[in-house]
Design an enzyme around this catalytic site. Structure first.
Site, PDB file in Angstrom:
ATOM      1  N   HIS A 193       0.841  -1.199   0.000  1.00 35.34           N
ATOM      2  CA  HIS A 193       0.000   0.000   0.000  1.00 35.34           C
ATOM      3  C   HIS A 193       0.880   1.255   0.000  1.00 35.34           C
ATOM      4  CE1 HIS A 193      -2.517  -3.038   2.310  1.00 35.34           C
ATOM      5  NE2 HIS A 193      -3.320  -2.754   1.301  1.00 35.34           N
ATOM      6  N   GLN A 212     -17.552  -7.949  -1.044  1.00 37.85           N
ATOM      7  CA  GLN A 212     -16.608  -8.628  -1.932  1.00 37.85           C
ATOM      8  C   GLN A 212     -16.033  -9.898  -1.317  1.00 37.85           C
ATOM      9  OE1 GLN A 212     -13.900  -5.117  -1.896  1.00 37.85           O
ATOM     10  NE2 GLN A 212     -12.263  -6.616  -1.966  1.00 37.85           N
ATOM     11  N   GLY A 271      -2.822  -1.777  -7.345  1.00 36.71           N
ATOM     12  CA  GLY A 271      -1.641  -2.631  -7.433  1.00 36.71           C
ATOM     13  C   GLY A 271      -1.794  -3.739  -8.471  1.00 36.71           C
ATOM     14  N   ASP A 315      -3.009  -7.465  -7.631  1.00 38.00           N
ATOM     15  CA  ASP A 315      -4.371  -7.911  -7.933  1.00 38.00           C
ATOM     16  C   ASP A 315      -4.669  -7.577  -9.391  1.00 38.00           C
ATOM     17  OD1 ASP A 315      -5.408  -8.643  -5.078  1.00 38.00           O
ATOM     18  OD2 ASP A 315      -4.376  -6.729  -4.852  1.00 38.00           O
TER      19      ASP A 315
HETATM   20  P1  AMP Z   1      -6.101  -4.443  -0.336  1.00 41.67           P
HETATM   21  O1  AMP Z   1      -5.997  -3.596   0.897  1.00 41.67           O
HETATM   22  O2  AMP Z   1      -5.421  -5.767  -0.220  1.00 41.67           O
HETATM   23  O3  AMP Z   1      -7.490  -4.508  -0.905  1.00 41.67           O
HETATM   24  O4  AMP Z   1      -5.239  -3.677  -1.438  1.00 41.67           O
HETATM   25  C1  AMP Z   1      -5.451  -2.319  -1.721  1.00 41.67           C
HETATM   26  C2  AMP Z   1      -4.627  -1.941  -2.926  1.00 41.67           C
HETATM   27  O5  AMP Z   1      -3.253  -2.176  -2.657  1.00 41.67           O
HETATM   28  C3  AMP Z   1      -4.990  -2.760  -4.171  1.00 41.67           C
HETATM   29  O6  AMP Z   1      -4.929  -1.901  -5.304  1.00 41.67           O
HETATM   30  C4  AMP Z   1      -3.893  -3.784  -4.205  1.00 41.67           C
HETATM   31  O7  AMP Z   1      -3.630  -4.270  -5.494  1.00 41.67           O
HETATM   32  C5  AMP Z   1      -2.716  -2.999  -3.674  1.00 41.67           C
HETATM   33  N1  AMP Z   1      -1.700  -3.893  -3.132  1.00 41.67           N
HETATM   34  C6  AMP Z   1      -1.858  -4.827  -2.160  1.00 41.67           C
HETATM   35  N2  AMP Z   1      -0.713  -5.512  -1.963  1.00 41.67           N
HETATM   36  C7  AMP Z   1       0.192  -4.999  -2.835  1.00 41.67           C
HETATM   37  C8  AMP Z   1       1.552  -5.283  -3.140  1.00 41.67           C
HETATM   38  N3  AMP Z   1       2.237  -6.241  -2.495  1.00 41.67           N
HETATM   39  N4  AMP Z   1       2.155  -4.566  -4.105  1.00 41.67           N
HETATM   40  C9  AMP Z   1       1.473  -3.599  -4.778  1.00 41.67           C
HETATM   41  N5  AMP Z   1       0.201  -3.280  -4.541  1.00 41.67           N
HETATM   42  C10 AMP Z   1      -0.444  -3.975  -3.587  1.00 41.67           C
END
Ligand code: AMP
Length: 276
Positions: A37, A61, A152, A155
Site C-alpha cells: 500500500h 466482496q 496494485g 491484484d
Molecule cells: P487491499 O488492501 O489488499 O485490498 O489492497 C489495496 C490496494 O493495494 C490494491 O490496489 C492492491 O492491489 C494494492 N496492493 C496490495 N498488496 C500490494 C503489493 N504487495 N504490491 C502492490 N500493490 C499492492
C-alpha cells in the site's frame, strides 16, 4: 492526516481542496497497511496535491464469512502509517455508512457487473467477488471524485476489471497501475500474510519462484508447487493480460496468475512475462 467517517465530510473536504487548485489522488484499501500500500500512497503523493486513502473492509466482496471476520483490522496503526507518508485524508466509513438499509442477496440493489474479464479465475473461485469490488470502487469514485486512482498489479485481474469499468462507464478518473511490492524472499506483500503460521510463511515464497519458473516451463513450475504438499493450488495458468482469457500459445505478453491456499489462508500472485 485527517480521519473522515462520513461520505458528507469527505465530499466537503475534497471539494475544498479542489477549490484550492489541488488535484486529487485516491488509494482504495482494506487497511492492515503494508509497504505494498505504501508504494501506492507514495505514487499518489508524488503525482497529486491532495491524497485520500480509503480504508474499508468491504463485506460485499467477501464470499466467505470467516475470511471477512478474520481479515486484519487496525485503524490506529494504519492512521500512523498514512501520517508518515504524508497522506492528507483517510476515509474509513463503517458498513452502515456505505450500505445503509438492507442488502439484497448481500449486494446493494444497484451494482456494477463487469462481464468477461471478471468471469474466470478469481471470479470463478470467489463468486460475487468482482461485483462487490466493482460496486464499492464505483461508489468510492463517486464519493471522492479523484483525478487519479492507484491500484496494485498484485491484484492484476481486479485492476483489469476496474480499467474495463472506467472505460465502459466513462468514469473521469485516470487509473494508475503500480508494480507489486515483495518481501526480500519474493513473497508478494499482502495483509493476509499476517495470518500465516511460521511454517506456512517459510513455504509461501515458492509461489513467486514457481511463477518465475513458469516463463520457461509450466510443468517445472507446477512441479515446484507439488513439492510443497502444504500448498493447495486453486489455479495456475497463463492468461491474456487484458481479457484474462487463457492463452492458446505462449507468445507475446502473457500474465501467469496463481491462487493457492496454505491452510485457511488464500494467497494470489502473478507475473507479466513477454514470450518470444
Ligand atoms: P487491499 O488492501 O489488499 O485490498 O489492497 C489495496 C490496494 O493495494 C490494491 O490496489 C492492491 O492491489 C494494492 N496492493 C496490495 N498488496 C500490494 C503489493 N504487495 N504490491 C502492490 N500493490 C499492492
Amino acid at each position: 492526516v485527517i480521519l473522515f467517517r462520513t461520505i458528507a465530510e469527505t465530499r466537503e473536504h475534497v471539494a475544498a481542496a479542489r477549490e484550492r487548485g489541488l488535484t486529487v489522488g485516491l488509494v482504495p484499501t482494506m487497511g492492515a497497511l503494508h509497504e505494498g500500500h505504501g508504494v501506492l500512497l507514495r505514487h499518489a503523493r508524488e503525482e497529486t496535491g491532495y491524497v485520500v486513502a480509503t480504508i474499508f473492509v468491504n463485506p460485499t466482496q467477501f464470499n466467505r464469512p470467516d475470511d471477512f471476520q478474520k481479515y486484519p483490522r487496525d485503524l490506529e496503526t494504519d492512521l500512523a502509517f498514512c501520517e508518515r507518508l504524508g497522506v492528507d485524508a483517510v476515509f474509513a466509513p463503517d458498513v452502515n455508512e456505505m450500505y445503509p438499509g438492507d442488502l439484497h442477496q448481500k449486494m446493494p440493489l444497484a451494482s456494477v457487473e463487469v462481464a468477461g474479464v471478471s468471469a474466470r479465475l478469481e471470479g470463478e473461485f470467489r463468486p460475487g467477488h468482482f461485483r462487490g469490488v466493482a460496486t464499492v470502487v464505483a461508489k468510492l469514485f463517486n464519493i471522492v471524485q479523484a483525478d487519479r486512482a492507484y491500484f496494485g498489479e498484485k491484484d492484476a485481474q481486479q485492476l483489469a476489471v476496474i480499467q474495463r469499468m472506467v472505460a465502459d462507464l466513462n468514469f473521469s478518473v485516470t487509473i494508475v497501475p503500480v508494480p507489486t511490492v515483495r518481501e526480500p524472499d519474493g513473497l508478494a506483500m499482502s495483509s493476509r500474510n499476517q495470518r500465516l503460521t511460521p511454517e506456512q510463511r517459510r513455504i509461501a515464497p515458492v509461489i513467486y519462484k514457481a511463477l518465475c519458473e513458469a516463463e520457461r516451463s509450466i510443468q517445472g513450475a507446477l512441479g515446484m508447487i507439488a513439492a510443497a504438499p502444504e500448498i493447495q493450488v486453486e489455479y495456475f495458468e497463463a492468461v491474456d493480460p487484458k481479457t484474462f482469457e487463457p492463452v492458446e500459445k505462449m507468445a507475446g505478453p502473457v500474465r501467469i496468475v496463481a491462487a493457492v491456499r496454505l491452510g485457511d489462508v488464500r494467497l494470489i500472485d502473478n507475473v507479466l512475462v513477454s514470450i518470444r
